[in-house]
Design a protein around this motif. Structure first.
Motif, PDB file in Angstrom:
ATOM      1  N   SER A 227       0.837  -1.211   0.000  1.00  0.00           N
ATOM      2  CA  SER A 227       0.000   0.000   0.000  1.00  0.00           C
ATOM      3  C   SER A 227       0.868   1.255   0.000  1.00  0.00           C
ATOM      4  O   SER A 227       0.485   2.282  -0.541  1.00  0.00           O
TER       5      SER A 227
ATOM      6  N   GLU B  60      -3.751   3.586  -5.556  1.00  0.00           N
ATOM      7  CA  GLU B  60      -4.655   3.201  -4.482  1.00  0.00           C
ATOM      8  C   GLU B  60      -6.095   3.346  -4.949  1.00  0.00           C
ATOM      9  O   GLU B  60      -6.447   4.266  -5.664  1.00  0.00           O
TER      10      GLU B  60
ATOM     11  N   PHE C  34      -3.549  -1.361  -4.741  1.00  0.00           N
ATOM     12  CA  PHE C  34      -4.525  -2.036  -3.880  1.00  0.00           C
ATOM     13  C   PHE C  34      -5.903  -1.425  -4.027  1.00  0.00           C
ATOM     14  O   PHE C  34      -6.061  -0.297  -4.473  1.00  0.00           O
TER      15      PHE C  34
ATOM     16  N   SER D 251      -9.460  -1.312  -1.790  1.00  0.00           N
ATOM     17  CA  SER D 251      -9.942  -1.665  -0.458  1.00  0.00           C
ATOM     18  C   SER D 251     -11.193  -0.881  -0.091  1.00  0.00           C
ATOM     19  O   SER D 251     -11.467   0.166  -0.663  1.00  0.00           O
TER      20      SER D 251
ATOM     21  N   SER E  59      -9.028   2.789   3.766  1.00  0.00           N
ATOM     22  CA  SER E  59      -7.579   2.793   3.905  1.00  0.00           C
ATOM     23  C   SER E  59      -7.218   2.145   5.238  1.00  0.00           C
ATOM     24  O   SER E  59      -8.011   2.154   6.175  1.00  0.00           O
TER      25      SER E  59
ATOM     26  N   SER F 294      -3.819  -3.920   7.769  1.00  0.00           N
ATOM     27  CA  SER F 294      -3.715  -4.061   6.315  1.00  0.00           C
ATOM     28  C   SER F 294      -3.503  -5.510   5.894  1.00  0.00           C
ATOM     29  O   SER F 294      -3.917  -5.904   4.812  1.00  0.00           O
TER      30      SER F 294
ATOM     31  N   THR G 250      -4.562  -6.606  -1.638  1.00  0.00           N
ATOM     32  CA  THR G 250      -3.592  -6.560  -2.728  1.00  0.00           C
ATOM     33  C   THR G 250      -4.159  -7.228  -3.980  1.00  0.00           C
ATOM     34  O   THR G 250      -5.125  -7.986  -3.912  1.00  0.00           O
TER      35      THR G 250
END
Lengths: 281, 310
Positions: free
Chosen positions: B52, B191, B213, B215, B218, B237, B243
């Motif tokens: 990340s 991101e 990544f 997600s 964060s 994470s 990932t």
């Protein structure tokens, strides 16, 4: 897909223990002490200042649906831990604890009921189940409810009370937002009425879903925002004015249809359903 | 090398040595080899948190770099026709080799002034509405495939954004992408966080760079919610499974674009070219299918996502 095998189920609400029941409750807004019985009688609204306390899913259904008309659907959908997630406690334990405390299997209760004599599909988020957060099971139940309403041409009422996406389910929880938004849109395009009711609090993805309603109603003092207070503090490096995210200020910005006192919530929904049932086809 | 990440600090003396040797005009092959070996050692064993960090590396190519390098005759379009123009979203039409494509991406800016006006890539309501407008333009008028480049920390959280209807605006591009009757490809280049990334990712094929990544939140934000402590983000994470490799295994994304050792920040041209090739090859396949079918595939794909006990 056993959507149509409905089982009658009475929702248990064992969240307040007997000891707590005897103790008076302190109002978070005006600080006065209120006996639990009095609070309950007043629909969990502070009789002095009108502060709206949170309601559990069971209380919410009892408030909106006519007596003994609610039948739950999709009770077999249950939350599971797919990522082996662990924060302070493991997610498996979190689900187990929430289940023991609330008797629910996911953060949504969905079903069919009569509201003021009109048939409707009704769903509610349960804040007492891991902050009412939107996980896979919750998302699936809500999506199935929307599809159920579309198939049977029922009006749809969903009560939102959620902290947003369930972090413990990672990307899956985020994808539920997209899934539900599309389901709602196809329901609305088929001519359905979706009344969304925002209560304290409605954050992140669930707020986005709630805004898709044909008619968007918020309870007095409901906190509605793109992010919860902790995240806002972390991202924006300052507290977003708590007043701004309240329903009363959102209606001024043109985001809501009605801000309503809890005592008038049901009658408002019934009025809308009445108008909808008089539509010319 | 302008900027070294915390876990790359062991390279610092080597880079210094390389610079000195270059100054003294001595041969540098041996030092370069040592750097390559050290990089190999670091990059063969990365934790999700380090991935990340690489994804946010300031030297990684931005959406604008991909557009400049890959698309010819790019014409940028502005505005949401309602309130304003969000600089954090870049949208327009260009050619990728022989295919005309509508491109939508997030912009972070290189200079401080740009970064501030783009809110570091966080999207404002007018950005979401602009996306929806351009997607409809691509679907109804130009009938061109849509490619989105995702590199955003999410939707902007601010009083002003809230006032302009942030919570309502996010659903607009999501719905527009669901209903577009053209092929849609989403590429995560850095991101991809939260609803901002979701609003650009409803696609037939989702591609991700190896060190990017995607997600729900964060790691820092998640730690502040779950632990009320930002320092726990490293621990969180590894739990979030965000990932590219994890998401490919979970079937959320379709393809991982490989990055050489050292990441895209050290191999900009190679990675940009590989991305262009990947987009082109996926598009060639998707263009064979009928628009309505593509739309239905997309809807079905998202309807199925979710794991629960039944």
């Amino acid at each position: 897909m056993n959507i149509f095998k409905r089982k009658k189920k009475i929702i248990k609400v064992p969240i307040v223990t007997e000891e707590e029941r005897a103790k008076p409750v302190r109002c978070k807004s005006c600080g006065r002490l209120i006996s639990y019985a009095e609070l309950k009688k007043n629909l969990k609204v502070c009789p002095y200042c009108g502060y709206h306390f949170r309601m559990t899913a069971g209380e919410r259904i009892n408030l909106i649906a006519d007596e003994d008309t609610f039948s739950e659907i999709d009770t077999e959908v249950k939350a599971v831990d797919m990522l082996n997630f662990k924060d302070v406690v493991t997610y498996k334990n979190r689900i187990k604890q929430a289940k023991e405390r609330t008797g629910l299997d996911s953060a949504a209760v969905t079903g069919k009921a009569k509201i003021g004599g009109f048939d409707a599909a009704i769903g509610t988020f349960a804040f007492e189940f891991i902050g009412g957060s939107l996980g896979s099971a919750t998302g699936e139940k809500i999506t199935r409810l929307i599809e159920y309403a579309k198939k049977r041409e029922l009006p749809l009422v969903i009560v939102f009370s959620s902290g947003g996406e369930r972090i413990q389910e990672g990307i899956y929880s985020l994808m539920q937002v997209a899934k539900i938004i599309y389901a709602i849109d196809s329901f609305k395009e088929s001519g359905g009425l979706f009344i969304s009711i925002l209560t304290n609090p409605t954050y992140c993805g669930t707020a986005t879903i709630a805004m898709a309603g044909n008619v968007v109603i918020a309870e007095k003092g409901a906190s509605i925002s793109i992010s919860g207070p902790r995240l806002a503090k972390q991202v924006a490096k300052k507290n977003i004015l708590p007043k701004l995210e309240q329903a009363e200020s959102l209606i001024e910005n043109g985001l809501l249809d009605i801000v309503v006192d809890r005592h008038l919530l049901k009658s408002t929904i019934v009025r809308l359903l009445k108008y909808y049932n008089r539509r010319r086809i | 090398m302008k900027y070294l990440l915390q876990f790359e600090r062991s390279l610092e003396p080597l880079y210094k040595e390389l610079e000195e040797r270059k100054k003294e005009e001595k041969p540098t092959i041996y030092t370069e080899k040592k750097i390559q070996q050290e990089l190999q050692k670091i990059y063969s064993n990365l934790t999700p948190y380090q991935v990340s960090q690489i994804a946010r590396h300031p030297d990684r190519p931005h959406t604008t770099d991909y557009i400049n390098a890959l698309f010819t005759d790019f014409l940028e379009l502005h505005g949401d026709r309602k309130f304003g123009d969000d600089p954090a979203i870049i949208a327009g039409i260009g050619n990728l080799r022989d295919i005309t494509i509508t491109v939508i991406g997030s912009r972070r800016g290189y200079t401080l002034k740009d970064m501030l006006s783009c809110h570091y890539g966080m999207i404002q309501p007018e950005g979401f509405r602009k996306m929806a407008r351009i997607i409809n333009l691509a679907s109804h008028t130009f009938k061109s495939p849509i490619v989105t480049f995702i590199d955003t920390p999410g939707a902007l959280v601010s009083t002003n954004a809230e006032r302009k209807g942030q919570i309502e605006a996010i659903s607009e591009p999501i719905l527009a992408l669901f209903k577009a009757e053209v092929p849609v490809i989403a590429v995560v280049i850095g991101e991809g966080i939260g609803l901002g990334a979701l609003s650009m990712s409803i696609a037939n094929k989702i591609l991700m760079l190896k060190y990017s990544f995607f997600s729900v939140i964060s790691a820092e934000g998640g730690a502040s919610i779950l632990y009320n402590d930002k320092r726990k983000s490293e621990e969180l994470s590894s739990n979030l499974k965000f990932t590219a490799e994890n998401l490919l295994n979970n079937g959320i994304i379709d393809r991982v674009i490989d990055e050489p050792i050292g990441g895209a920040q050290r191999n900009r041209e190679t990675v940009i070219k590989a991305t262009g090739d990947a987009i082109y090859s996926e598009l060639e396949m998707l263009l064979k299918e009928n628009g309505n079918k593509l739309k239905e595939n997309r809807i079905e794909r998202y309807r199925k996502i979710g794991i629960y006990a039944d």
